[in-house]
Design an enzyme around this catalytic site. Sequence first.
Site, PDB file in Angstrom:
ATOM      1  CB  ILE A 185      -1.001   0.149   1.254  1.00 27.47           C
ATOM      2  CG1 ILE A 185      -1.885  -1.195   1.413  1.00 27.47           C
ATOM      3  CG2 ILE A 185      -1.837   1.262   1.091  1.00 27.47           C
ATOM      4  CD1 ILE A 185      -2.848  -1.525   0.139  1.00 27.47           C
ATOM      5  CE  LYS A 186       3.619   4.282  -4.982  1.00 29.45           C
ATOM      6  NZ  LYS A 186       3.953   4.814  -6.229  1.00 29.45           N
ATOM      7  CB  ILE A 187       1.268   5.588   2.777  1.00 28.11           C
ATOM      8  CG1 ILE A 187       0.127   4.444   3.057  1.00 28.11           C
ATOM      9  CG2 ILE A 187       0.958   6.761   3.876  1.00 28.11           C
ATOM     10  CD1 ILE A 187       0.046   4.141   4.489  1.00 28.11           C
TER      11      ILE A 187
END
Length: 372
Positions: free
Chosen positions: A141-143
């Site tokens: 998951i890209k944050i």
Amino acid sequence: MTQNTNLKNLSEAGVSVWLDDLSRERISSGNLAELIETKSVVGVTTNPSIFQAALSAGDSYDPQVRELAAQGADVDATIRTVTTDDVRNACDIFAPVYESTHGVDGRVSIEVDPRLAHDSDKTAAQAIELWKIVDRPNLLIKIPATEAGIPAISKTLAEGISVNVTLIFSVERYRAVMDAYLEGIEAAKAAGHDVSTIHSVASFFVSRVDTEIDKRLDAIGTPEATELKGKAALANARLAYVAYQQVFEVESRFQGLLSDGARPQRPLWASTGVKNPDYADTLYVSDLVAPNTVNTMPEKTMDAFADHGTVDTESLVGRGPESEEIFAKISELGVDLDDVFITLENEGVDKFEVAWNELIDATAKQLDSAKG
């Protein structure tokens, strides 16, 4: 099929080759599988701009959009469904790589809605939601590494979810990202998660640093300023690698987690397509070679490296003092580095938000068309 020699050599030097692109066409045509077989590709990154381009091009998504329209899906639900379907299918293609590398590679990233970049709680909540929807262990998951993103990174990792931290521009912010990673792993351990299954990369943006600093050096216009053009991005990445080595190879905090199976958060070189035609088109690949790193490349850059890229194993390690000197000279000329990094972060968030809004508009039109 045989692997391209140049990319194979890069991989053997310890650099994981990831593709910075994804589309339904790339998946269904077999192109993604072919890149694994011929270009040493072991992962994929996506972002709002990539999905906007994919959904706006061709007709690969039309049947699914018509189906979703018939079901009464709104714009947000349609975007969420088509993007998570692509990412899930890509995860399945990379499953053998994931297994053979014990989870290190074979990774596919999907980004939280960029409109949430300044809301920590909503970012973490959507990260958990995307993780459940895709439902694949090799997802990242890209944050974004905004100030609000930092606590969201820790919260997400604490849930046992693997994270790709994006939009890192400064070494100072990178240190905060590594601290957030360690905090998240410690919390995951306390909650009973198997930390050996939690992976993370820290996406350190490269070419945009040269673009912004070169612009400011051009405005200064002296011979000394001109001499420093094209040097800041590599210097910044090299200092980031020094920080990585300090945190994950020297300091006791991470060493204390190793017995629990914790993994180091690998540096990922992002934005590696060269923006200035005066620079070598493989500059941000050939000159960023070190073990335990990732380089995510646009296909154009990957093809250039496959054709004429070279692997310099001394390009990154041990270049800290030289890099500090470069930044000292740039500062002495009057370039405000703090302002550079703030500007780049704000622009990065804005660009992704613009792309997301364009994606919303394009999807709304497709839904309206499908409804007749």
